[in-house]
Scaffold this active site. Structure first.
Site, PDB file in Angstrom:
ATOM      1  N   LYS A 121       0.816  -1.220   0.000  1.00  0.00           N
ATOM      2  CA  LYS A 121       0.000   0.000   0.000  1.00  0.00           C
ATOM      3  C   LYS A 121       0.847   1.268   0.000  1.00  0.00           C
ATOM      4  O   LYS A 121       0.403   2.306  -0.486  1.00  0.00           O
ATOM      5  CB  LYS A 121      -0.933   0.021   1.211  1.00  0.00           C
ATOM      6  CG  LYS A 121      -2.108  -0.940   1.070  1.00  0.00           C
ATOM      7  CD  LYS A 121      -3.190  -0.612   2.068  1.00  0.00           C
ATOM      8  CE  LYS A 121      -4.368  -1.537   1.952  1.00  0.00           C
ATOM      9  NZ  LYS A 121      -5.361  -1.338   3.006  1.00  0.00           N
ATOM     10  N   LYS A 205      -5.117 -10.653  -6.642  1.00  0.00           N
ATOM     11  CA  LYS A 205      -6.391 -10.848  -5.939  1.00  0.00           C
ATOM     12  C   LYS A 205      -7.423  -9.817  -6.414  1.00  0.00           C
ATOM     13  O   LYS A 205      -7.057  -8.720  -6.850  1.00  0.00           O
ATOM     14  CB  LYS A 205      -6.192 -10.821  -4.425  1.00  0.00           C
ATOM     15  CG  LYS A 205      -5.969  -9.475  -3.845  1.00  0.00           C
ATOM     16  CD  LYS A 205      -6.051  -9.488  -2.320  1.00  0.00           C
ATOM     17  CE  LYS A 205      -5.882  -8.040  -1.886  1.00  0.00           C
ATOM     18  NZ  LYS A 205      -5.915  -7.728  -0.528  1.00  0.00           N
ATOM     19  N   LYS A 208     -10.501  -3.746  -4.500  1.00  0.00           N
ATOM     20  CA  LYS A 208     -11.200  -2.471  -4.705  1.00  0.00           C
ATOM     21  C   LYS A 208     -10.326  -1.510  -5.500  1.00  0.00           C
ATOM     22  O   LYS A 208     -10.820  -0.605  -6.154  1.00  0.00           O
ATOM     23  CB  LYS A 208     -11.446  -1.787  -3.345  1.00  0.00           C
ATOM     24  CG  LYS A 208     -12.422  -2.474  -2.431  1.00  0.00           C
ATOM     25  CD  LYS A 208     -12.383  -1.855  -1.020  1.00  0.00           C
ATOM     26  CE  LYS A 208     -13.081  -2.732  -0.008  1.00  0.00           C
ATOM     27  NZ  LYS A 208     -12.867  -2.375   1.383  1.00  0.00           N
TER      28      LYS A 208
HETATM   29  P1  TYM Z   1     -10.828  -5.216   3.803  1.00  0.00           P
HETATM   30  O1  TYM Z   1     -11.791  -4.116   4.032  1.00  0.00           O
HETATM   31  O2  TYM Z   1      -9.709  -5.003   2.843  1.00  0.00           O
HETATM   32  O3  TYM Z   1     -11.575  -6.518   3.338  1.00  0.00           O
HETATM   33  C1  TYM Z   1     -12.681  -7.039   4.067  1.00  0.00           C
HETATM   34  C2  TYM Z   1     -12.639  -8.560   4.078  1.00  0.00           C
HETATM   35  O4  TYM Z   1     -12.685  -9.071   2.736  1.00  0.00           O
HETATM   36  C3  TYM Z   1     -11.620 -10.005   2.558  1.00  0.00           C
HETATM   37  N1  TYM Z   1     -11.164  -9.944   1.154  1.00  0.00           N
HETATM   38  C4  TYM Z   1     -11.121 -11.008   0.345  1.00  0.00           C
HETATM   39  N2  TYM Z   1     -11.454 -12.303   0.531  1.00  0.00           N
HETATM   40  C5  TYM Z   1     -11.311 -13.147  -0.520  1.00  0.00           C
HETATM   41  N3  TYM Z   1     -10.838 -12.758  -1.741  1.00  0.00           N
HETATM   42  C6  TYM Z   1     -10.494 -11.465  -1.975  1.00  0.00           C
HETATM   43  N4  TYM Z   1     -10.053 -11.085  -3.180  1.00  0.00           N
HETATM   44  C7  TYM Z   1     -10.624 -10.529  -0.902  1.00  0.00           C
HETATM   45  N5  TYM Z   1     -10.387  -9.190  -0.775  1.00  0.00           N
HETATM   46  C8  TYM Z   1     -10.725  -8.850   0.495  1.00  0.00           C
HETATM   47  C9  TYM Z   1     -10.537  -9.540   3.517  1.00  0.00           C
HETATM   48  O5  TYM Z   1      -9.627 -10.588   3.803  1.00  0.00           O
HETATM   49  C10 TYM Z   1     -11.345  -9.124   4.706  1.00  0.00           C
HETATM   50  O6  TYM Z   1     -11.677 -10.250   5.499  1.00  0.00           O
HETATM   51  N6  TYM Z   1      -7.771  -5.120   7.737  1.00  0.00           N
HETATM   52  C11 TYM Z   1      -9.103  -5.523   7.320  1.00  0.00           C
HETATM   53  C12 TYM Z   1     -10.215  -4.895   8.147  1.00  0.00           C
HETATM   54  C13 TYM Z   1     -10.056  -5.101   9.609  1.00  0.00           C
HETATM   55  C14 TYM Z   1     -10.242  -6.310  10.326  1.00  0.00           C
HETATM   56  C15 TYM Z   1      -9.991  -6.005  11.696  1.00  0.00           C
HETATM   57  C16 TYM Z   1     -10.589  -7.598   9.949  1.00  0.00           C
HETATM   58  C17 TYM Z   1      -9.723  -4.133  10.510  1.00  0.00           C
HETATM   59  N7  TYM Z   1      -9.669  -4.678  11.756  1.00  0.00           N
HETATM   60  C18 TYM Z   1     -10.098  -6.962  12.716  1.00  0.00           C
HETATM   61  C19 TYM Z   1     -10.685  -8.573  10.969  1.00  0.00           C
HETATM   62  C20 TYM Z   1     -10.425  -8.256  12.317  1.00  0.00           C
HETATM   63  C21 TYM Z   1      -9.283  -5.094   5.872  1.00  0.00           C
HETATM   64  O7  TYM Z   1      -8.646  -4.192   5.392  1.00  0.00           O
HETATM   65  O8  TYM Z   1     -10.242  -5.734   5.212  1.00  0.00           O
END
Ligand code: TYM
Length: 343
Positions: A121, A205, A208
């Protein structure tokens, strides 16, 4: 018996969250939202909107609250029930930030230096990234541990952050001689939905931030758009094999089979058993029908929820109150262990 033999003995609890930093896609839905909805029936579940994580990169202030409501609407549309799961915005529970500061003083720079998501990032201009982007995984550890969550449903890209949360829990328990204080949270990553790849490139992957909208299916896409993106998805000229070994070296084919499996709630093996010997000319229309049938009700429901923002706000406010009640004793306990005045 040593300190490390004593383990956390509190209740089982699930926690996870999604950032309000852009439209949700099929990866978020299959890797996270579908699992949240299933788990709420089995364990005490806390699901939040990670707005404090979102601002580690610039977010338009005029849009952030609306983006937060959109994620909440997606949670509800995916089947989360506020009577079962606690749904709330991260910034409405200040205990996350309070525990994150203590954890900033427990985590080591060397641990954070290894985080691959920061490297991706921050890109070439690391020195221009926010400090928040660097300590992002420490806040994530606080999100989880402030509820003493034992299980965290996420996609595979979050695995390293979960390892860091476990390391922080372990070091805190050890440093403050409180071996049973924090659990070591388990990531729940299994299943074909855990790593959904781009429809244009099976080695990247679904994300967004991909500049090509054809690379992903958004939860807000209509039926025609979904079908056309699947038609245009990269594939190959071979037929589908009988076993997973036959998909080796065929990243795009493997991804489309995985998407079918995750949408149908089956294993990839079961999907191959059904389609072995058929080419993508036959498989893609079947996948498009399944994707439309699964996602159209979700985007319809999302639109319905978004038409009543006051109701979403009521759900988020009630969730935040419940979350604060659960988080406050953990912060009080951590502050006392650290030795702060007045605790
Ligand atoms: P974020 O907002 O990027 O994504 C949300 C969730 O979607 C999953 N994900 C995917 N799963 C499968 N294939 C993909 N291509 C894919 N892209 C995204 C992510 O793994 C995630 O589960 N850091 C986290 C948010 C967060 C969080 C936490 C999660 C903040 N604090 C505490 C769990 C526990 C994030 O950026 O997710």
């Amino acid at each position: 018996m040593t300190d490390t033999d004593i383990q956390y003995a509190g209740p089982q609890r699930v926690l996870s969250g999604v950032q309000p930093s852009g439209a949700l896609h099929l990866g978020n839905y299959l890797g996270a939202l579908v699992k949240f909805a299933r788990l709420q029936h089995e364990i005490d579940t806390f699901i939040f909107v990670a707005d404090m994580h979102a601002i580690t990169v610039w977010q338009e202030p005029a849009q952030l609250a609306a983006q937060t409501r959109e994620i909440a609407a997606a949670y509800l549309a995916a089947g989360l029930d506020p009577a079962k799961a606690t749904i709330f915005p991260q910034s409405a529970v200040p205990e996350h930030a309070e525990l994150a500061w203590i954890f900033n003083c427990v985590a080591r720079l060397g641990w954070l230096d290894k985080m691959t998501q920061f490297k991706e990032k921050s890109g070439k201009h690391k020195e221009r990234s926010s400090v928040g982007l660097y300590t992002y995984p420490v806040l994530q550890a606080a999100d989880i541990l402030v509820y003493k969550a034992t299980a965290v449903p996420v996609g595979e890209d979050q695995k390293q952050h979960l390892e860091l949360a476990r390391n922080i829990a372990q070091k805190f328990n050890h440093d403050f001689a409180a071996p049973g204080c924090f659990p070591l949270p388990e990531p729940l990553i299994q299943g074909p939905g855990a790593r959904i790849m781009s429809l244009r490139d099976g080695s990247a992957k679904m994300s967004k931030s991909d500049p090509s909208d054809l690379s992903r299916i958004n939860l807000t896409d209509d039926a025609d758009t979904i079908a056309s993106k699947i038609r245009k998805a990269r594939s190959d000229a071979d037929v589908l094999p009988e076993t997973m070994e036959g998909l080796e070296g065929r990243a795009e084919a493997r991804n489309l089979v995985g998407i079918y499996a995750a949408l149908a709630g089956e294993t990839s093996e079961a999907v191959l058993a059904k389609f072995a010997g058929q080419g993508f000319g036959a498989f893609k229309p079947e996948l498009a029908d399944l994707a439309v049938a699964s996602l159209a009700p979700v985007s319809d429901a999302m639109r319905r929820y978004l038409a009543d923002p006051a109701e979403i706000d009521r759900i988020l406010a009630a969730g935040a109150a419940k979350a604060r009640e659960a988080a406050a004793p953990t912060v009080a306990e951590a502050k006392k262990l650290v030795g702060f005045w007045g605790t």
